[in-house]
Design a protein around this motif. Structure first.
Motif, PDB file in Angstrom:
ATOM      1  N   LEU A 139     -12.399  -1.111  -8.275  1.00  0.00           N
ATOM      2  CA  LEU A 139     -13.074   0.141  -7.934  1.00  0.00           C
ATOM      3  C   LEU A 139     -12.061   1.247  -7.632  1.00  0.00           C
ATOM      4  O   LEU A 139     -12.235   2.395  -8.046  1.00  0.00           O
ATOM      5  N   ILE A 140     -11.005   0.894  -6.905  1.00  0.00           N
ATOM      6  CA  ILE A 140      -9.940   1.865  -6.645  1.00  0.00           C
ATOM      7  C   ILE A 140      -9.302   2.300  -7.963  1.00  0.00           C
ATOM      8  O   ILE A 140      -9.002   3.484  -8.184  1.00  0.00           O
ATOM      9  N   GLY A 141      -9.114   1.344  -8.873  1.00  0.00           N
ATOM     10  CA  GLY A 141      -8.542   1.675 -10.176  1.00  0.00           C
ATOM     11  C   GLY A 141      -9.434   2.612 -10.982  1.00  0.00           C
ATOM     12  O   GLY A 141      -8.936   3.519 -11.662  1.00  0.00           O
ATOM     13  N   ALA A 142     -10.747   2.409 -10.893  1.00  0.00           N
ATOM     14  CA  ALA A 142     -11.671   3.280 -11.622  1.00  0.00           C
ATOM     15  C   ALA A 142     -11.605   4.708 -11.096  1.00  0.00           C
ATOM     16  O   ALA A 142     -11.627   5.678 -11.871  1.00  0.00           O
ATOM     17  N   ILE A 143     -11.524   4.850  -9.774  1.00  0.00           N
ATOM     18  CA  ILE A 143     -11.416   6.196  -9.191  1.00  0.00           C
ATOM     19  C   ILE A 143     -10.101   6.843  -9.608  1.00  0.00           C
ATOM     20  O   ILE A 143     -10.062   8.016  -9.997  1.00  0.00           O
ATOM     21  N   THR A 144      -9.020   6.080  -9.542  1.00  0.00           N
ATOM     22  CA  THR A 144      -7.705   6.618  -9.897  1.00  0.00           C
ATOM     23  C   THR A 144      -7.647   6.982 -11.378  1.00  0.00           C
ATOM     24  O   THR A 144      -6.985   7.949 -11.759  1.00  0.00           O
ATOM     25  N   PHE A 145      -8.330   6.227 -12.216  1.00  0.00           N
ATOM     26  CA  PHE A 145      -8.332   6.506 -13.654  1.00  0.00           C
ATOM     27  C   PHE A 145      -8.889   7.899 -13.942  1.00  0.00           C
ATOM     28  O   PHE A 145      -8.416   8.592 -14.849  1.00  0.00           O
ATOM     29  N   THR A 146      -9.879   8.319 -13.176  1.00  0.00           N
ATOM     30  CA  THR A 146     -10.488   9.636 -13.410  1.00  0.00           C
ATOM     31  C   THR A 146      -9.698  10.775 -12.769  1.00  0.00           C
ATOM     32  O   THR A 146      -9.953  11.949 -13.081  1.00  0.00           O
ATOM     33  N   LEU A 147      -8.751  10.452 -11.886  1.00  0.00           N
ATOM     34  CA  LEU A 147      -8.067  11.482 -11.109  1.00  0.00           C
ATOM     35  C   LEU A 147      -7.334  12.511 -11.966  1.00  0.00           C
ATOM     36  O   LEU A 147      -7.465  13.727 -11.727  1.00  0.00           O
ATOM     37  N   PRO A 148      -6.522  12.135 -12.973  1.00  0.00           N
ATOM     38  CA  PRO A 148      -5.839  13.159 -13.782  1.00  0.00           C
ATOM     39  C   PRO A 148      -6.799  14.122 -14.464  1.00  0.00           C
ATOM     40  O   PRO A 148      -6.480  15.306 -14.620  1.00  0.00           O
ATOM     41  N   TRP A 149      -7.956  13.632 -14.881  1.00  0.00           N
ATOM     42  CA  TRP A 149      -8.944  14.511 -15.516  1.00  0.00           C
ATOM     43  C   TRP A 149      -9.609  15.410 -14.484  1.00  0.00           C
ATOM     44  O   TRP A 149      -9.764  16.612 -14.705  1.00  0.00           O
ATOM     45  N   LEU A 150      -9.993  14.850 -13.344  1.00  0.00           N
ATOM     46  CA  LEU A 150     -10.635  15.637 -12.295  1.00  0.00           C
ATOM     47  C   LEU A 150      -9.696  16.707 -11.753  1.00  0.00           C
ATOM     48  O   LEU A 150     -10.142  17.797 -11.379  1.00  0.00           O
TER      49      LEU A 150
ATOM     50  N   ALA B  23     -11.964  12.723  -5.386  1.00  0.00           N
ATOM     51  CA  ALA B  23     -11.329  11.492  -5.859  1.00  0.00           C
ATOM     52  C   ALA B  23     -10.223  11.028  -4.926  1.00  0.00           C
ATOM     53  O   ALA B  23     -10.056   9.822  -4.694  1.00  0.00           O
ATOM     54  N   VAL B  24      -9.463  11.981  -4.389  1.00  0.00           N
ATOM     55  CA  VAL B  24      -8.315  11.612  -3.553  1.00  0.00           C
ATOM     56  C   VAL B  24      -8.767  11.067  -2.201  1.00  0.00           C
ATOM     57  O   VAL B  24      -8.136  10.149  -1.652  1.00  0.00           O
ATOM     58  N   THR B  25      -9.871  11.586  -1.655  1.00  0.00           N
ATOM     59  CA  THR B  25     -10.287  11.206  -0.302  1.00  0.00           C
ATOM     60  C   THR B  25     -10.490   9.702  -0.140  1.00  0.00           C
ATOM     61  O   THR B  25      -9.917   9.099   0.776  1.00  0.00           O
ATOM     62  N   PRO B  26     -11.282   9.029  -0.988  1.00  0.00           N
ATOM     63  CA  PRO B  26     -11.418   7.581  -0.797  1.00  0.00           C
ATOM     64  C   PRO B  26     -10.112   6.831  -1.004  1.00  0.00           C
ATOM     65  O   PRO B  26      -9.874   5.805  -0.358  1.00  0.00           O
ATOM     66  N   LEU B  27      -9.240   7.344  -1.906  1.00  0.00           N
ATOM     67  CA  LEU B  27      -7.952   6.685  -2.105  1.00  0.00           C
ATOM     68  C   LEU B  27      -7.085   6.785  -0.852  1.00  0.00           C
ATOM     69  O   LEU B  27      -6.455   5.812  -0.430  1.00  0.00           O
TER      70      LEU B  27
ATOM     71  N   LEU C 214       0.823  -1.205   0.000  1.00  0.00           N
ATOM     72  CA  LEU C 214       0.000   0.000   0.000  1.00  0.00           C
ATOM     73  C   LEU C 214       0.860   1.260   0.000  1.00  0.00           C
ATOM     74  O   LEU C 214       0.478   2.283  -0.570  1.00  0.00           O
ATOM     75  N   TRP C 215       2.023   1.202   0.648  1.00  0.00           N
ATOM     76  CA  TRP C 215       2.927   2.355   0.633  1.00  0.00           C
ATOM     77  C   TRP C 215       3.468   2.588  -0.773  1.00  0.00           C
ATOM     78  O   TRP C 215       3.683   3.734  -1.187  1.00  0.00           O
ATOM     79  N   ILE C 216       3.701   1.494  -1.518  1.00  0.00           N
ATOM     80  CA  ILE C 216       4.145   1.640  -2.906  1.00  0.00           C
ATOM     81  C   ILE C 216       3.045   2.305  -3.730  1.00  0.00           C
ATOM     82  O   ILE C 216       3.309   3.200  -4.547  1.00  0.00           O
ATOM     83  N   SER C 217       1.794   1.881  -3.514  1.00  0.00           N
ATOM     84  CA  SER C 217       0.678   2.507  -4.220  1.00  0.00           C
ATOM     85  C   SER C 217       0.578   3.988  -3.884  1.00  0.00           C
ATOM     86  O   SER C 217       0.293   4.819  -4.758  1.00  0.00           O
ATOM     87  N   LEU C 218       0.812   4.332  -2.616  1.00  0.00           N
ATOM     88  CA  LEU C 218       0.769   5.738  -2.216  1.00  0.00           C
ATOM     89  C   LEU C 218       1.860   6.534  -2.918  1.00  0.00           C
ATOM     90  O   LEU C 218       1.629   7.651  -3.399  1.00  0.00           O
ATOM     91  N   GLY C 219       3.060   5.948  -2.984  1.00  0.00           N
ATOM     92  CA  GLY C 219       4.147   6.624  -3.687  1.00  0.00           C
ATOM     93  C   GLY C 219       3.862   6.824  -5.163  1.00  0.00           C
ATOM     94  O   GLY C 219       4.312   7.805  -5.770  1.00  0.00           O
ATOM     95  N   SER C 220       3.073   5.926  -5.758  1.00  0.00           N
ATOM     96  CA  SER C 220       2.690   6.071  -7.167  1.00  0.00           C
ATOM     97  C   SER C 220       1.550   7.054  -7.345  1.00  0.00           C
ATOM     98  O   SER C 220       1.383   7.627  -8.434  1.00  0.00           O
ATOM     99  N   LEU C 221       0.747   7.239  -6.292  1.00  0.00           N
ATOM    100  CA  LEU C 221      -0.406   8.130  -6.391  1.00  0.00           C
ATOM    101  C   LEU C 221       0.013   9.592  -6.488  1.00  0.00           C
ATOM    102  O   LEU C 221      -0.576  10.363  -7.249  1.00  0.00           O
ATOM    103  N   PHE C 222       1.023   9.979  -5.725  1.00  0.00           N
ATOM    104  CA  PHE C 222       1.428  11.388  -5.694  1.00  0.00           C
ATOM    105  C   PHE C 222       1.808  11.927  -7.069  1.00  0.00           C
ATOM    106  O   PHE C 222       1.353  13.004  -7.463  1.00  0.00           O
ATOM    107  N   PRO C 223       2.639  11.237  -7.863  1.00  0.00           N
ATOM    108  CA  PRO C 223       2.941  11.769  -9.203  1.00  0.00           C
ATOM    109  C   PRO C 223       1.710  11.869 -10.088  1.00  0.00           C
ATOM    110  O   PRO C 223       1.617  12.779 -10.932  1.00  0.00           O
TER     111      PRO C 223
ATOM    112  N   MET D 206     -13.592  21.049   1.637  1.00  0.00           N
ATOM    113  CA  MET D 206     -14.689  20.592   2.487  1.00  0.00           C
ATOM    114  C   MET D 206     -15.776  19.934   1.645  1.00  0.00           C
ATOM    115  O   MET D 206     -16.299  18.873   2.003  1.00  0.00           O
ATOM    116  N   LEU D 207     -16.121  20.563   0.518  1.00  0.00           N
ATOM    117  CA  LEU D 207     -17.168  20.007  -0.332  1.00  0.00           C
ATOM    118  C   LEU D 207     -16.732  18.673  -0.938  1.00  0.00           C
ATOM    119  O   LEU D 207     -17.499  17.699  -0.938  1.00  0.00           O
ATOM    120  N   GLY D 208     -15.500  18.639  -1.472  1.00  0.00           N
ATOM    121  CA  GLY D 208     -15.015  17.401  -2.084  1.00  0.00           C
ATOM    122  C   GLY D 208     -14.870  16.278  -1.087  1.00  0.00           C
ATOM    123  O   GLY D 208     -15.216  15.120  -1.369  1.00  0.00           O
TER     124      GLY D 208
END
Length: 653
Positions: free
Chosen positions: A422-433, A444-448, A59-68, A396-398
């Protein structure tokens, strides 16, 4: 005096105007490669961890990949690689703050240390975007480490996060090999499309101002790309030299397009621009319409030659010469950059205070979820992200919606293939959001984050656990709003005044260069001055838009200044038209009057008295004088009106 035409810049104000600005969505486009990489970078380590019973580590590796994935923008591959290599180690070092507790320091000492670190990192964030991103990640990871002492081996978590960043880089490298994007080509295409949009608006008698603004933004991006490429190049680089020639050719075509109104020639220019754009986009030579007899033939021929005949690129251009600063100049610029300004220090003090308050929450809340408060403070307080107030409201709203999604995932979806998808689907939309709005990014980031960071938390029990995160987010935003925003004096008037002053100086310099080079409209100095003037207009409009998003009285003040932007923009356009149509032998008296105009525009002198018949003459010089008189007079009238409005007593006009 004629009433200024401010129809395009009028702002309808009401007590809810700032709410509309908070809800504003930015234009965005789907980058399938980027979205796919983000989803794969986050989900693949999770899948490996699930099937090998090492999820607590992967999970820490996934977190490190999420930031970029959150911060990736259009840029050359090399620039993205450098940003990740700079930010990831800084961010991962934040885990080392966890050892402050193992050293037996009292919590008061930890609060003071983190406050000082926050102050120093805020100063460092002003040095570069990569350091800024790394500093934000540091503050987030430090809060996670101090809030989850059960991690214990903080160095291991640090290395795993760095591994995640390297994994994201590896995926980016694969994309570069098999399906590369072309930032240089794309930047040129966007400028050509912006020119085509101006042409269309002229033909349709539409909103030329908005089309020209988009051109300024796209041209500035291409210009910046050229300078960055020249700085990275070692010695002579043919591609960089060609880009410099293209930049100059595009600028000359823009000036000619703004100066000419013939419908027949504009109709002929439109398909030629479209053909050139298609040729560049599909990486083939231009074989479309011939330019003979076209009013823009010279500018188009220069552009075509610069785009497809590298041998015709000049040995050096003004842009190329400027892009290679001497070492002494680099040293002076570095020293200036390392000296923080007043606003930078003030922002650092605010962050230090709010960080101290965020960590002080632990005195009253000693369960693991408290650390979301200082983490929220760090995220919302990043000054270069825009308005603190707007960011707090949007977060606050997000988060309010995101915690529901995250809570439902944790409560009803067991960790497994469906959960990872499901996590992948949320992450897929993140660059666009992330391009659309900060509120959607937070959503998008909050559930991740609920899954990736808080997996160790003992309270992770569905909706109840997610609600704790919402409460912590609200507490962090409240600290920022009160102690980082409301209690500090806000000088919106002075900020807008400085933006207008900078724009006036740039426009005055632009006019000076247009007068000095009326017989040589292609010189680099004139092109530089034009870019600088329009760039300042973009900056001023951005400052006004940020102020409009603030609650009253800032929004009312911004509305009062909007007509000044319209006047300055029309004045810039008038100078652009003149630079492309100036008389080679102007009337001496008209030329003498024009020589006094730069100081009048800058505000150093009053407008000279002119005979009544001057404004009725039909010469390029007389038309420019008439435009300056009209726009400068309106500007002074409005400037006086705005200057007399007390900052705290502004009301709708």
């Amino acid at each position: 005096m004629d009433k200024p035409d401010t129809q395009k810049d009028e702002v309808s104000l009401s007590p809810s105007s700032w709410l509309r600005e908070v809800a504003r969505l930015n234009p965005a486009s789907w980058n399938i490669s980027r979205c796919s990489r983000a989803a794969l970078a986050v989900c693949l380590p999770m899948a490996v961890g699930h099937y090998t019973d090492t999820l607590m580590y992967t999970l820490w590796i996934s977190l490190g990949s999420l930031f970029p994935a959150i911060g990736e923008r259009d840029a050359p591959y090399s620039a993205t690689f450098r940003k990740i290599l700079t930010a990831a180690p800084i961010g991962a070092a934040g885990f080392m703050a966890g050892y402050l507790q193992t050293m037996g320091l009292p919590w008061t000492g930890i609060v003071l240390i983190m406050s000082v670190i926050g102050f120093l990192l805020s100063i460092a964030s002003s040095y570069s975007a990569a350091i800024s991103i790394g500093s934000l990640q540091f503050m987030i990871m430090a809060a996670v480490a101090l809030g989850n002492p059960e991690i214990q081996h903080f160095w291991m978590s640090s290395l795993l996060v760095i591994s995640g960043a390297l994994f994201a880089m590896f995926l980016l490298l694969l994309e570069k090999w098999f399906r590369p994007h072309h930032p240089r080509r794309d930047a040129i295409v966007q400028v050509l499309q912006a020119l085509s949009a101006i042409c269309k608006q002229k033909l349709a008698h539409g909103d030329i101002e908005a089309a020209r603004l988009q051109y300024n933004i796209k041209y500035e991006a291409l210009y910046t790309f050229m300078l960055q490429a020249r700085y990275r190049a070692v010695g002579r680089n043919q591609v960089v030299d060609q880009t410099a020639a293209i930049v100059q050719s595009l600028d000359r075509l823009f000036a000619a397009l703004m100066a000419r109104q013939s419908v027949d020639h504009l109709e002929r220019l439109q398909p030629i621009l479209q053909d050139i754009t298609d040729a560049v986009l599909h990486e083939r030579r231009y074989t479309g319409h011939h330019t003979e007899g076209c009013e823009f033939a010279r500018e188009l021929d220069d552009l075509i030659e610069a785009l497809w005949d590298a041998k015709a690129v000049p040995e050096a251009t003004g842009a190329r010469a400027r892009a290679t600063p001497k070492q002494s100049l680099q040293l002076r610029l570095l020293l200036q950059k390392l000296t923080p300004g007043r606003s930078t220090v003030q922002a650092a003090i605010k962050l230090m205070l709010c960080t101290a308050l965020g960590y002080s929450v632990h005195y009253f809340d000693d369960i693991s979820h408290w650390y979301w408060v200082p983490m929220t403070v760090a995220i919302v307080m990043k000054p270069e992200l825009g308005s603190i107030f707007v960011r707090a409201v949007q977060r606050m709203l997000g988060t309010a919606v995101g915690v529901v999604v995250g809570g439902l995932l944790l409560a009803y979806v067991p960790v497994g293939p469906v959960f990872i998808l499901l996590i992948g689907a949320i992450t897929f939309t993140l660059p666009w959001l992330a391009q659309r709005s900060y509120a959607l990014t937070s959503f998008a980031v909050t559930p991740l984050v609920l899954v990736l960071i808080d997996f160790l938390a003992p309270e992770r029990q569905g909706i109840d656990y997610a609600m704790l995160r919402l409460i912590d987010t609200l507490a962090g935003c409240a600290i920022v709003l009160v102690f980082g925003y409301l209690l500090w004096p806000r000088r919106h008037f002075s900020e807008l005044d400085q933006a207008l002053t900078d724009a006036r100086k740039a426009i005055a310099q632009y006019l000076s260069q247009a007068l000095a080079n009326r017989s040589q409209p292609e010189v680099a100095q004139l092109s530089d001055a034009r870019r600088a003037a329009y760039s300042k207009l973009v900056d001023m409009r951005a400052a006004l838009q940020r102020s409009l998003a603030e609650p009253p009285p800032a929004g009312y003040e911004a509305a009062a200044w909007f007509p000044l932007v319209a006047c300055a923009a029309r004045l810039c356009d008038a100078i652009t038209v003149y630079s492309a149509s100036a008389s080679h032998n102007p009337d001496p008296q008209e030329a003498a009057w024009l020589e006094q105009m730069p100081d009048a525009i800058e505000g150093l002198k009053d407008l000279p008295a002119l005979p009544d018949d001057v404004l009725d003459r039909d010469t390029p010089e007389a038309r420019l004088i008439a435009s300056i008189y009209k726009e400068t007079g309106v500007r002074e009238q409005l400037y006086e009106r705005v200057g007399q409005m007390p900052e705290k007593q502004l009301a709708p006009a």
